[in-house]
Design a protein around this motif. Structure first.
Motif, short mmCIF file in Angstrom:
data_model
loop_
_atom_site.label_atom_id
_atom_site.label_comp_id
_atom_site.label_asym_id
_atom_site.label_seq_id
_atom_site.Cartn_x
_atom_site.Cartn_y
_atom_site.Cartn_z
N GLY A 170 46.36 25.68 54.02
CA GLY A 170 44.93 25.48 54.15
C GLY A 170 44.30 25.26 53.06
O GLY A 170 45.04 25.17 51.84
N GLY A 171 42.89 25.21 53.24
CA GLY A 171 42.12 24.82 52.05
C GLY A 171 42.05 26.25 51.00
O GLY A 171 42.12 27.49 51.48
N LEU A 172 41.76 26.24 49.73
CA LEU A 172 41.31 27.07 48.94
C LEU A 172 42.49 28.10 48.73
O LEU A 172 42.74 29.18 48.40
CB LEU A 172 40.13 27.95 49.35
N GLY A 173 43.78 27.63 48.84
CA GLY A 173 45.01 28.47 48.78
C GLY A 173 45.19 29.57 49.79
O GLY A 173 46.09 30.37 49.61
N ILE A 174 44.54 29.48 50.85
CA ILE A 174 44.57 30.22 51.96
C ILE A 174 45.74 29.71 53.03
O ILE A 174 45.36 28.64 53.66
CB ILE A 174 43.39 30.42 52.81
N TYR A 175 46.82 30.18 53.03
CA TYR A 175 48.07 29.71 54.01
C TYR A 175 47.76 30.15 55.35
O TYR A 175 47.25 31.37 55.53
CB TYR A 175 49.18 30.00 53.54
N PRO A 176 48.23 29.69 56.32
CA PRO A 176 48.37 30.13 57.63
C PRO A 176 49.14 31.21 57.72
O PRO A 176 50.21 31.51 57.11
CB PRO A 176 49.14 29.07 58.62
N GLY A 177 48.56 32.15 58.32
CA GLY A 177 49.33 33.43 58.53
C GLY A 177 49.03 34.58 57.29
O GLY A 177 49.86 35.70 57.14
N SER A 178 48.18 34.33 56.64
CA SER A 178 47.92 35.10 55.20
C SER A 178 47.35 36.42 55.67
O SER A 178 46.38 36.41 56.69
CB SER A 178 46.89 34.38 54.33
N GLU A 179 47.34 37.37 55.03
CA GLU A 179 46.71 38.70 55.42
C GLU A 179 45.42 38.68 54.86
O GLU A 179 44.79 37.99 54.03
CB GLU A 179 47.45 39.90 54.64
N LYS A 180 44.60 39.62 55.57
CA LYS A 180 42.90 39.62 55.46
C LYS A 180 42.75 39.80 53.85
O LYS A 180 42.05 39.31 53.12
CB LYS A 180 42.51 40.54 55.90
N GLU A 181 43.54 40.75 53.10
CA GLU A 181 43.40 41.22 51.65
C GLU A 181 43.45 39.75 50.81
O GLU A 181 42.78 39.69 49.85
CB GLU A 181 44.30 42.34 51.30
N ILE A 182 44.50 38.91 51.20
CA ILE A 182 44.60 37.95 50.32
C ILE A 182 43.70 36.99 50.43
O ILE A 182 43.28 36.16 49.51
CB ILE A 182 46.08 37.14 50.70
N VAL A 183 43.21 36.90 51.81
CA VAL A 183 42.23 35.63 51.84
C VAL A 183 40.77 36.29 51.15
O VAL A 183 40.30 35.25 50.62
CB VAL A 183 41.87 35.67 53.62
#
Length: 80
Positions: free
Chosen positions: A37-50
């Motif tokens: 996805g956008g801004l380096g947020i990938y599908p299935g990323s953890e909340k902390e990473i987002v």
């Protein structure tokens, strides 16, 4: 005298392959085109990473705004 014809090599144009999923133009999860996805947020990323990515982008934006403001003020001081 008969002229000798020189045959030049021609570049071969590869035919485009149809994607597996024509509506999304995605070749599946193993394809190189699926980067997330956008801004380096990938599908299935953890909340902390987002939250970390969004926080970093907000901090970088604030730094850019602050430095541009400082540069503008310094230029106004030197030019006036």
């Amino acid at each position: 005298m008969a002229e000798k014809k020189v045959i030049l090599p021609v570049a071969q144009i590869e035919k485009k392959k149809k994607s597996v999923h024509p509506a999304t133009r995605c070749g599946g999860c193993g394809s190189k085109s699926c980067k997330g996805g956008g801004l380096g947020i990938y599908p299935g990323s953890e909340k902390e990473i987002v939250y970390r990515n969004i926080g970093l982008y907000i901090i970088m934006g604030l730094i850019i705004l602050f430095t541009s403001y400082l540069i503008m003020r310094m230029l106004n001081i030197f030019l006036s």
